[in-house]
Design an enzyme around this catalytic site. Structure first.
Site, short mmCIF file in Angstrom:
data_model
loop_
_atom_site.label_atom_id
_atom_site.label_comp_id
_atom_site.label_asym_id
_atom_site.label_seq_id
_atom_site.Cartn_x
_atom_site.Cartn_y
_atom_site.Cartn_z
N ALA A 1 9.36 1.91 7.28
CA ALA A 1 8.35 0.85 7.24
C ALA A 1 7.72 0.74 5.87
O ALA A 1 7.83 1.63 5.03
CB ALA A 1 7.27 1.13 8.28
N LEU B 1 0.82 -1.21 0.00
CA LEU B 1 0.00 0.00 0.00
C LEU B 1 0.85 1.26 0.00
O LEU B 1 0.44 2.30 -0.50
CB LEU B 1 -0.94 0.01 1.21
CG LEU B 1 -1.95 -1.14 1.28
CD1 LEU B 1 -2.73 -1.07 2.59
CD2 LEU B 1 -2.91 -1.09 0.09
N GLY B 2 2.02 1.20 0.60
CA GLY B 2 2.89 2.36 0.65
C GLY B 2 4.19 2.01 1.36
O GLY B 2 4.29 0.97 2.02
N ASP C 1 0.93 16.32 12.83
CA ASP C 1 1.30 16.05 11.43
C ASP C 1 0.04 15.94 10.57
O ASP C 1 -0.13 14.98 9.81
CB ASP C 1 2.14 14.78 11.32
CG ASP C 1 2.81 14.65 9.95
OD1 ASP C 1 2.99 15.69 9.28
OD2 ASP C 1 3.15 13.53 9.56
N CYS D 1 3.83 -0.59 4.25
CA CYS D 1 2.45 -0.88 4.64
C CYS D 1 1.85 -1.84 3.62
O CYS D 1 1.88 -1.57 2.41
CB CYS D 1 1.63 0.39 4.72
SG CYS D 1 -0.04 0.13 5.36
N GLY E 1 8.01 3.84 3.21
CA GLY E 1 8.80 5.00 3.61
C GLY E 1 10.16 4.55 4.09
O GLY E 1 10.60 3.43 3.84
N LYS F 1 1.38 -2.01 9.06
CA LYS F 1 2.71 -1.42 8.99
C LYS F 1 3.72 -2.49 9.40
O LYS F 1 3.59 -3.13 10.44
CB LYS F 1 2.83 -0.24 9.95
CG LYS F 1 2.12 1.02 9.49
CD LYS F 1 2.41 2.17 10.45
CE LYS F 1 1.76 3.45 9.98
NZ LYS F 1 2.05 4.59 10.89
#
Length: 653
Positions: A66, A60-61, A177, A68, A63, A83
């Site tokens: 981590a 899903l994503g 954030d 996801c 960085g 995550k």
């Protein structure tokens, strides 16, 4: 200990895990082989304590810390967003402490508009944090597709964000954030605030955390000046989110980070003229340098932007990629209805011109609505206006070509225009109709698909062929005015909601006006009849915006305008996947939303040509007979079958 204190003061991160959920990796100058590799979790993940097994799905994503993944519980079929943090990435004590802080804080939150924390565990390689799966990704994805949202949509989302923030602040928690990528959208189009990697407990004023953390474009002045975080800092970020959704970019964004910080510290930003007065006032009430001067969350909810503006109960899923058709109460009070009655009322000769104040209001309204909502095909934007106001008796789903003005009104306008000395009038015999174009296209496609053999690739593209006219830019504003488009010959057309059609020549010197498919008038752009001035104004705004801001939808060459009679858009139809446009020349075009591919059928020499514009905006033209004989790629065949299905549905309707 401040959860972000291990970061150098010049660094900013969207979460403690360096992850925006559902966000694809950013492109950099480094090759994929140069990127540091995270340890991929195995296909089946097992909780070492409970023995419960999970199947790892799509990424899903990712960085810096981590990744996801979508994961499914094999015993219950429950799907989660998980995550996955490798132990190697959080080897230092302060890094692990940050993750523990995020887990402990998040698992205690229970609110309708906050991403639900489910559970967590770790094995020898990774830490796994199981969260509520939001299938429609985030506001960042919607913003990327739409670039700007309508004010009712912004109210809809902000109201849910404020609800979550009030809950957090009551629990003395600061998010720290708030940005588009941290607002997730579930299957029911409900917003959920997530990513608590930088969240912290609120401290007394003299003990507030002074570490700079967050996302640069959304940082409050007191955060940059190291004066500490308070709930007012979240309110500031909320104002930046509101501005970004309404205007298309963050309020303090510049090409230089130092300049951005300077603009934030001095609260230097621009309020576009197209924003409504309540929206401007609310933004000015939020984006105050002094935290004590900012509106509170409760004051924001009681601001006229919310109390006097339409807030939808629910948004359709299609609004993730295109402007929704909204139905505010009392649509009959719309300014455009007043204009329509003035233009086409039975007693036109007895109607006085609107006062100058109302004309100014109409002009400002048109300017604002067009600027906030115009579409750019390459960035997935489509437009349908600010607040939907269907014309008298028109259902939101009906297409403009199906909505016609009262016959008596048309005759009145026709007589008025004929009386002008600058116009010419022509009546066309044997006019092409939308049904005729559909019937012809259905026959051609049926024959082609029934005879073509299987193939893996398309036939050779024609090296040279006669150029044809196609739609290179378009604007769907049918919930207020109509459907506008720019043709490859650089002329501009609008099919208005009352069924009339107006075209502006490529040099902006000649105007063509069609009351019907067969009744045509033309006059110099400098001498448009008074009865058509309002429509002319809308056309000019569309033309100016498309010319200045929209990119051409393919690499086909522009051609010079041929002849004095315009190409008429007979009908357009939007589905959840594509836009169909039918023209008086017999040409029809289909634009697919998801990958921006386009297919154009034309008959420049009476033998049907098919032009395919791929996702890279490169065009290839084939004879339809060649495709029928040699076949085509599965990708193109799928589109042809979809177009046939769409045309058959129109033929039966």
């Amino acid at each position: 200990m401040d959860p972000a204190c291990f970061l150098p003061s010049h660094q900013f991160r969207g979460s403690a895990l360096g992850l925006d959920m559902y966000k694809p990796p950013a492109k950099t100058g480094r090759t994929e082989q140069q990127q540091p590799k995270a340890v991929e979790p195995t296909r089946i993940i097992t909780d070492p304590v409970t023995g419960r097994a999970y199947s790892k799905g799509r990424l899903l994503g990712k960085g810096g810390f981590a990744r996801c993944y979508e994961m499914t519980d094999l015993s219950s079929s429950q799907t989660y967003a998980v995550k996955v943090i490798p132990h190697s990435r959080v080897a230092k004590p302060h890094q692990r402490e940050k993750i523990i802080n995020e887990i402990e804080l998040h698992k205690d939150l229970h609110h309708k508009h906050i991403v639900k924390f489910s559970h967590h565990f770790e094995d020898l390689e990774n830490i796994y944090i199981f969260l509520e799966h939001c299938s429609r990704k985030s506001l960042a994805h919607i913003w990327k597709s739409r670039h700007t949202l309508l004010e009712p949509e912004v109210r809809y989302y902000l109201k849910q964000i404020i609800s979550a923030l009030k809950y957090l602040h009551l629990k003395n928690i600061l998010h720290r954030d708030l940005k588009l990528g941290n607002f997730f959208i579930n299957e029911n189009m409900e917003l959920k605030v997530g990513d608590f990697g930088l969240a912290a407990r609120q401290e007394p004023t003299d003990q507030r955390k002074k570490t700079i953390c967050g996302t640069p474009n959304y940082l409050a002045p007191e955060v940059l000046l190291r004066q500490g975080h308070g709930p007012e800092s979240d309110v500031w970020s909320l104002g930046c989110v509101m501005y970004t959704l309404l205007c298309g970019n963050p309020p303090f964004e510049t090409s230089d980070l130092k300049e951005t910080y300077k603009c934030i510290k001095h609260v230097t930003y621009t309020l576009p003229v197209f924003l409504s007065i309540p929206a401007k006032n609310l933004l000015m009430g939020i984006l105050k340098r002094n935290p004590e001067d900012r509106l509170t969350l409760e004051e924001i909810l009681h601001h006229e932007f919310f109390t006097k503006g339409y807030i939808p109960d629910k948004l359709p899923p299609s609004s993730c990629v295109m402007v929704p058709e909204l139905n505010p109460p009392n649509p009959a009070k719309s300014l455009f209805v007043k204009v329509t009655k003035t233009l086409f009322g039975k007693r036109k000769s007895k109607v006085k011109k609107p006062p100058s104040e109302e004309r100014d209001e109409i002009s400002k309204l048109v300017t604002g609505l067009v600027k906030t909502s115009i579409c750019r095909q390459l960035s997935h934007k489509t437009v349908e206006g600010n607040e939907v106001t269907p014309l008298c008796g028109q259902s939101p789903s009906s297409s403009p070509a199906e909505t016609v003005a009262e016959e008596g009104s048309r005759k009145s306008v026709s007589r008025s225009i004929r009386g002008t000395t600058t116009s010419t009038s022509e009546v066309f015999e044997d006019c092409v109709t939308a049904s005729a174009v559909i019937e012809s296209a259905v026959g051609l496609l049926k024959n082609c698909l029934s005879t073509m053999p299987p193939a893996e690739r398309n036939p050779a593209s024609l090296a040279c062929h006669e150029h044809f006219i196609w739609v290179s830019k378009w604007v769907d504003y049918s919930n207020k005015y109509g459907f506008g488009y720019q043709l490859s010959n650089r002329s501009i057309g609008v099919l208005f909601n009352d069924g009339t059609h107006m075209t502006l020549s490529a040099n902006w010197k000649k105007v063509h006006y069609n009351l019907t498919n067969s009744k045509h008038f033309s006059f110099p752009a400098s001498a448009v009849p008074e009865q058509l001035q309002e429509q002319m104004g809308v056309l000019q705004y569309f033309a100016s915006y498309m010319e200045q801001h929209l990119m051409k939808g393919g690499d086909l060459p522009s051609i010079d305008e041929a002849g004095h009679l315009p190409l008429l858009l007979l009908q357009w139809v939007k589905t959840d996947q594509a836009l169909l446009m039918l023209f008086s020349s017999g040409t029809f075009q289909v634009n697919f939303y998801n990958d921006h591919t386009k297919i154009i059928f034309s008959k420049p020499d009476h033998s049907c040509l098919l032009t395919y514009i791929n996702r890279d905006r490169n065009s290839y033209t084939y004879k339809l007979s060649s495709i029928a004989e040699l076949g085509c790629s599965p990708e193109l065949q799928y589109r042809l079958k979809y177009i046939l299905k769409l045309l058959l549905e129109r033929a039966d309707s």
